[in-house]
Write an enzyme that holds these catalytic residues in place. Structure first.
Site, mmCIF file in Angstrom:
data_model
loop_
_atom_site.group_PDB
_atom_site.id
_atom_site.type_symbol
_atom_site.label_atom_id
_atom_site.label_comp_id
_atom_site.label_asym_id
_atom_site.label_seq_id
_atom_site.Cartn_x
_atom_site.Cartn_y
_atom_site.Cartn_z
ATOM 1 C CD1 TRP A 1 51.684 9.209 -5.900
ATOM 2 C CD2 TRP A 1 51.641 10.852 -4.371
ATOM 3 N NE1 TRP A 1 52.907 9.825 -5.899
ATOM 4 C CE2 TRP A 1 52.910 10.837 -4.972
ATOM 5 C CE3 TRP A 1 51.379 11.801 -3.377
ATOM 6 C CZ2 TRP A 1 53.923 11.721 -4.616
ATOM 7 C CZ3 TRP A 1 52.370 12.689 -3.028
ATOM 8 C CH2 TRP A 1 53.624 12.648 -3.643
ATOM 9 C CG ASP B 1 47.852 16.075 -3.785
ATOM 10 O OD1 ASP B 1 48.486 16.985 -4.339
ATOM 11 O OD2 ASP B 1 48.303 14.919 -3.633
ATOM 12 C CE LYS C 1 53.607 14.545 -11.672
ATOM 13 N NZ LYS C 1 53.957 13.173 -11.617
HETATM 14 N N1 PLP Z 1 50.128 14.263 -5.273
HETATM 15 C C1 PLP Z 1 49.877 13.394 -6.235
HETATM 16 C C2 PLP Z 1 48.541 12.735 -6.266
HETATM 17 C C3 PLP Z 1 50.829 13.122 -7.210
HETATM 18 O O1 PLP Z 1 50.560 12.268 -8.170
HETATM 19 C C4 PLP Z 1 52.068 13.775 -7.135
HETATM 20 C C5 PLP Z 1 53.082 13.488 -8.141
HETATM 21 O O2 PLP Z 1 53.235 14.268 -9.022
HETATM 22 C C6 PLP Z 1 52.269 14.721 -6.115
HETATM 23 C C7 PLP Z 1 51.280 14.919 -5.193
HETATM 24 C C8 PLP Z 1 53.449 15.593 -5.920
HETATM 25 O O3 PLP Z 1 54.516 15.459 -6.715
HETATM 26 P P1 PLP Z 1 55.665 16.547 -6.670
HETATM 27 O O4 PLP Z 1 56.167 16.565 -5.272
HETATM 28 O O5 PLP Z 1 56.656 16.022 -7.625
HETATM 29 O O6 PLP Z 1 55.052 17.826 -7.070
HETATM 30 C C1 LMR Z 2 53.864 9.288 -9.674
HETATM 31 O O1 LMR Z 2 52.872 8.945 -9.032
HETATM 32 O O2 LMR Z 2 54.488 8.527 -10.427
HETATM 33 C C2 LMR Z 2 54.309 10.715 -9.589
HETATM 34 O O3 LMR Z 2 53.384 11.411 -8.854
HETATM 35 C C3 LMR Z 2 55.706 10.882 -9.126
HETATM 36 C C4 LMR Z 2 55.923 10.547 -7.696
HETATM 37 O O4 LMR Z 2 56.584 11.357 -7.007
HETATM 38 O O5 LMR Z 2 55.476 9.505 -7.208
#
Ligand code: PLP
Ligand code: LMR
Length: 401
Positions: A131, A213, A249
């Site tokens: 990510w 995570d 989510k």
């Molecule tokens: N970590 C990963 C791998 C993600 O895909 C996301 C997105 O949902 C997050 C963390 C954290 O997202 P949020 O801050 O919206 O909970």
């Molecule tokens: C994404 O990867 O699209 C989601 O986790 C939302 C984000 O905050 O990037």
């Protein structure tokens, strides 16, 4: 004083949403950001979330008082139980510090800031790919830039477990290793149970510090316990570790920023000190977290009927995503798009890592108004029965041109 401020690059994920919003085409499709959509392409508020929203709005005892720095105690307790399991020895032995966080990102941010301040300038390893925000959060929290460990094998379209184990074997003792608990973003490829067992051994023998995570608990398989399996395996092995949780989510509360950071200690000795320092970090950053979403999440987790309804919603949402995987794969077979598309159905979670190149992604955006991240990642929940063939035909055109 501002003239020397350099322009920051656009965010690789959130900038796609902005470009999509600016596109006036009626045919446009957003497969960028990972946010659940119904088959009508609309955002979805879980009925059980709506129910408690109404309940709290109408309850005269609802107030908008400040929470403590570490958040809503009931939420923290239930959140730790959700990810670690009701029978978790770490919980029962009082070795877990849980603080409410600004969703998953906030949990990562607090966790890495804590590491920078109290554990030291450790190297943080993230999977390749990962990510995109991981590489952003870690240095912003005061740690050195991340390093990568091998994760995805483009040939098998699965986890390169031998490469992963080799890379972790070479990491310095005490390094932090980020793992996606389930539904790896962006690849949709997770280690098998046996592979996780091999990974935990290397992490333990090299004295690495896992940072789990978990942004998709319950959203990947549709089952909350199944999706917590890898995290619990590591906790059972008895090491010091970090666990980030997000309710974006799985409860559809994206904008409410509901999440938690769990610090799992080998011994309860430092529990009070760790909590006190996390509270001080939070106090300096935003004082205390928002109440609204945490109150709803806690109410759902505390009530047996509500919890069961939530579980049913999770099954429904994850099933729709799986259906879209099959539809897209079948549409690509039907239209004769060259290549094998089975990985679309084999991948797990919110995304498909299609294998489309950044040029092909740009082609689909320019010609068809279809938006996805430049690494070829498709948010499967962005597809509907009404758009899946249009997208498959555009993919075929992109592959052939
Ligand atoms: N970590 C990963 C791998 C993600 O895909 C996301 C997105 O949902 C997050 C963390 C954290 O997202 P949020 O801050 O919206 O909970
Ligand atoms: C994404 O990867 O699209 C989601 O986790 C939302 C984000 O905050 O990037």
């Amino acid at each position: 004083i501002f003239d020397s401020v350099p322009q920051a690059p656009p965010d690789p994920i959130l900038s796609i949403s902005a470009a999509f919003r600016a596109d006036a085409s009626p045919r446009k499709v957003n497969l960028g950001v990972g946010a659940y959509r119904t088959d009508a392409g609309a955002p979805y508020v879980l009925p059980i979330v709506r129910k408690f929203e109404k309940h709290f709005a109408n309850d005269p005892s609802t107030t908008h008082e400040y929470l403590p720095q570490d958040g809503f105690t009931k939420f923290n307790r239930l959140s730790a139980r959700l990810i670690l399991g009701a029978d978790s020895p770490a919980l029962n032995e009082g070795r877990v510090v849980t603080v409410q966080a600004l969703s998953g990102t906030g949990a990562l941010r607090i966790g890495f800031a804590f590491i920078a301040n109290f554990i030291g300038q450790r190297v943080v390893y993230v999977p390749n790919p990962t990510w995109s925000n991981h590489r952003n959060v870690v240095p912003q929290a005061g740690l050195p830039a991340t390093r990568s460990y091998r994760y995805f094998d483009a040939n098998t379209r699965g986890v390169d477990v031998e490469g992963l184990l080799q890379d972790l074997s070479c990491a310095d003792e005490g390094s932090i290793v980020v793992f996606h608990g389930c539904a790896h973003n962006p690849t949709g490829a997770d280690p098998s149970k046996d592979e996780w067992r091999r990974i935990v051994q290397v992490v333990a023998s090299k004295k690495l510090v896992p940072f789990f995570d978990n942004a998709y608990q319950g959203f990947a398989s549709g089952n909350l316990n199944t999706d917590a399996w890898s995290t619990r395996l590591f906790v059972q092995s008895g090491m010091d570790m970090f666990v980030a949780q997000s309710y974006a989510k799985n409860m559809g509360m994206y904008g409410e920023r509901v999440g938690a950071l769990n610090v799992v200690l080998r011994s309860p000795k430092a529990v009070d000190a760790v909590r006190s320092q996390l509270k001080q970090l939070i106090r300096a950053m935003y004082s205390n977290p928002p109440l609204h979403g945490a109150r709803i999440a806690a109410a759902i987790m505390a009530d047996e009927d509500a919890f069961r309804q939530w579980e049913m919603e999770l099954e429904k949402m994850s099933a729709r995503i799986r259906t879209m995987r099959t539809r897209l794969r079948d549409a690509l077979i039907k239209n004769g798009a060259p290549g094998n598309w089975d990985h679309i159905v084999n991948q797990i979670g919110m995304f498909s890592f299609t294998g489309l190149t950044s040029q092909q992604v740009a082609f689909m955006r320019d010609k068809y108004h279809i938006y996805m991240t430049s690494n070829g990642r498709v948010s499967m929940a962005g597809l509907t029965e009404g758009t899946v063939e249009y997208v498959a035909d555009a993919m075929k055109d992109a592959v052939l041109s």
